[in-house]
Write an enzyme that holds these catalytic residues in place. Structure first.
Site, PDB file in Angstrom:
ATOM      1  N   ASP A 174     -55.219-107.487  49.964  1.00 56.50           N
ATOM      2  CA  ASP A 174     -55.560-106.574  51.061  1.00 56.50           C
ATOM      3  C   ASP A 174     -57.044-106.417  51.379  1.00 56.50           C
ATOM      4  OD1 ASP A 174     -52.951-106.215  50.249  1.00 56.50           O
ATOM      5  OD2 ASP A 174     -52.944-104.058  50.547  1.00 56.50           O
ATOM      6  N   GLU A 407     -53.657-101.923  37.579  1.00 56.83           N
ATOM      7  CA  GLU A 407     -53.448-102.778  38.753  1.00 56.83           C
ATOM      8  C   GLU A 407     -54.406-103.981  38.710  1.00 56.83           C
ATOM      9  OE1 GLU A 407     -54.124-100.551  42.308  1.00 56.83           O
ATOM     10  OE2 GLU A 407     -53.281-102.077  43.632  1.00 56.83           O
TER      11      GLU A 407
HETATM   12  C1  GLC Z   1     -51.977-103.353  46.858  1.00 56.27           C
HETATM   13  C2  GLC Z   1     -52.024-104.859  46.763  1.00 56.27           C
HETATM   14  C3  GLC Z   1     -50.744-105.484  47.317  1.00 56.27           C
HETATM   15  C4  GLC Z   1     -49.548-104.845  46.606  1.00 56.27           C
HETATM   16  C5  GLC Z   1     -49.574-103.324  46.752  1.00 56.27           C
HETATM   17  C6  GLC Z   1     -48.478-102.628  45.963  1.00 56.27           C
HETATM   18  O1  GLC Z   1     -51.989-102.935  48.175  1.00 56.27           O
HETATM   19  O2  GLC Z   1     -53.134-105.361  47.455  1.00 56.27           O
HETATM   20  O3  GLC Z   1     -50.739-106.863  47.126  1.00 56.27           O
HETATM   21  O4  GLC Z   1     -48.362-105.367  47.094  1.00 56.27           O
HETATM   22  O5  GLC Z   1     -50.795-102.844  46.280  1.00 56.27           O
HETATM   23  O6  GLC Z   1     -48.596-102.927  44.612  1.00 56.27           O
END
Ligand code: GLC
Length: 445
Positions: A174, A407
């Site tokens: 993102d 994450e």
């Molecule tokens: C963040 C990441 C995306 C993922 C989401 C949920 O936005 O960039 O790739 O799917 O989190 O974990």
């Protein structure tokens, strides 16, 4: 590599994270930041569940596909249950009354990297002996094919074999620096300010999140999609964000390979998928590969130019198996020189250290991601780089064990890294899921 803050996360702890994030049919990525079902997360999570709870593994996939639109598009989020802690929710996407959108669940109107083809293939190894698997596979297979058919029919206006993404959230990466130039030059004279509506920057450290100016642009794109009723042809003609991304197209090829194998197993004709794949493989090498620097770059269809920034998505053609051995050797050089540095750093950064936009703390601009590492690991194994592959696996597991199931992680050496190496959402499902795959499945994908 020992840091100040350490903990010990065990396999049981990781299974418990997946259990805690389970919501009666699907798994959320993380309670604090992501309280719904996300598309490619669901794929990685379903894979882990195929080792620990096969009934749930099938439910996870099934619930994701409840969100599929009539045209085959598989949304990036399925809002199965309402939750106040997320912006932008269904009130922004406005897809509920749209003709052809999902009937059983509210969804967003954009997609995410297509992982289910290769995920189902890997799940198949464990699930074959499950009495419900065959029926499940027969039911889900055509839905995954329909998703790919949607991408080839509606996201490839010049019939190149490369599909475009229309929003940074479709990329999965993102906040990557790849999108900076698009957002910097975007006309926002008609965009609305959404700073007061945001939740993300109140739930985790705001300095790690995108700015309000960025969010204004993300929402502006959605507002444009809503205004044209999510019409793909209009978006392809008029929207300011239109990118052929290396990671997205590599996932598509890898998933096509998975579908070809599964389709043969199901005695189905897979010619259509084989034809898609031949064209995509050729196009990835023709259009994304830069001979001079020996690396794969995304292509911006709006400005008709490559985006010359080195990010970890450039390694995904290894995972997809589309690089030649010479290309693989060149990629490995980049990996060691610009993404792993030496033993003191944790492999692999999501953006090259030598890029001006490298930032070890901002998501997708430098930190290590477990899903990216997992895919690079499999690519390196396949291309005959076992030592480097082992290093990546070791670093991935160590990060999760010692720093928690976050994450993403600060890749810098002890002393330079911030005290809390784990960043972003905590108790993060796919970090747990892919650690479990490292443990339970030694086969190369
Ligand atoms: C963040 C990441 C995306 C993922 C989401 C949920 O936005 O960039 O790739 O799917 O989190 O974990």
């Amino acid at each position: 590599m020992i840091d100040a803050i350490e903990q010990h996360t065990s396999i049981e702890d990781l299974k418990n994270i997946l259990d805690k994030n389970w919501r009666d049919g699907y798994t959320i990525p993380s309670a604090r930041l992501y309280p719904f079902q996300w598309n490619w997360d669901a794929g990685f999570i379903a894979l882990a569940l195929s080792y620990t709870n096969q009934h749930r593994a099938m439910q996870e996939v099934d619930f994701m596909f409840k969100s599929q639109w009539d045209n085959g598009m598989l949304p990036h989020i399925a809002f199965h249950q309402p939750n106040e802690n997320y912006f932008p929710g269904p009130e922004v996407w406005k897809t509920d009354n749209l003709k052809g959108s999902a009937k059983l669940v509210s969804t967003t109107g954009i997609t995410q990297p297509p992982v289910f083809g290769f995920i189902l293939k890997r799940m198949h190894q464990q699930m074959q002996s499950n009495p419900n698997w065959q029926g499940f596979l027969e039911k889900i297979f055509p839905k995954v094919v329909a998703f790919h058919r949607y991408l080839y029919q509606h996201r490839d206006p010049h019939q190149e074999g490369l599909v475009y993404i229309q929003h940074n959230w479709e990329s999965g990466t993102d906040n990557s620096p790849l999108w900076d130039h698009i957002f910097e030059t975007m006309d926002v004279s008609k965009a609305r300010d959404v700073s007061h509506l945001r939740k993300d920057n109140k739930l985790v450290d705001a300095s790690e999140r995108p700015t309000n100016e960025n969010y204004k642009r993300y929402i502006h794109l959605i507002d444009l999609f809503v205004a044209c009723g999510y019409d793909d042809a209009t978006i392809a003609e008029t929207s300011p964000f239109l990118v052929q991304d290396v990671l997205f197209n590599s996932m598509l090829v890898k998933s096509n390979f998975g579908l070809i194998e599964l389709g043969k197993y199901l005695n189905l004709d897979v010619t259509e998928i084989e034809n898609w794949n031949k064209k995509s493989i050729q196009a990835i090498n023709d259009k994304f590969w830069d001979e001079t620097s020996g690396f794969y770059y995304a292509f911006d269809l709006r400005s008709n130019k490559r985006i010359p920034i080195k990010v970890s998505s450039g390694f995904m053609p290894l995972f997809a198996g589309v690089a030649s051995s010479e290309q693989a050797a060149s990629l490995v050089k980049h990996l060691t020189q610009s993404f792993m540095k030496n033993d003191a750093w944790f492999a692999c950064a999501s953006c090259a250290f030598d890029e001006p936009s490298f930032n070890p703390l901002k998501y997708w601009r430098g930190p290590v991601w477990i899903n990216v590492n997992w895919m690079i690991y499999h690519g390196l194994k396949k291309y005959g780089f076992p030592d480097m592959a082992s290093r990546i696996k070791k670093d991935s597991m160590e990060l999760v064990e010692r720093h928690g199931c976050f994450e993403y992680f600060d890749p810098r050496p002890v002393g330079e890294a911030q005290e809390k190496r784990g960043i972003g959402a905590d108790l993060f499902s796919w970090s747990a899921a892919l650690y479990l795959d490292f443990v339970y499945n030694k086969e190369i994908l």
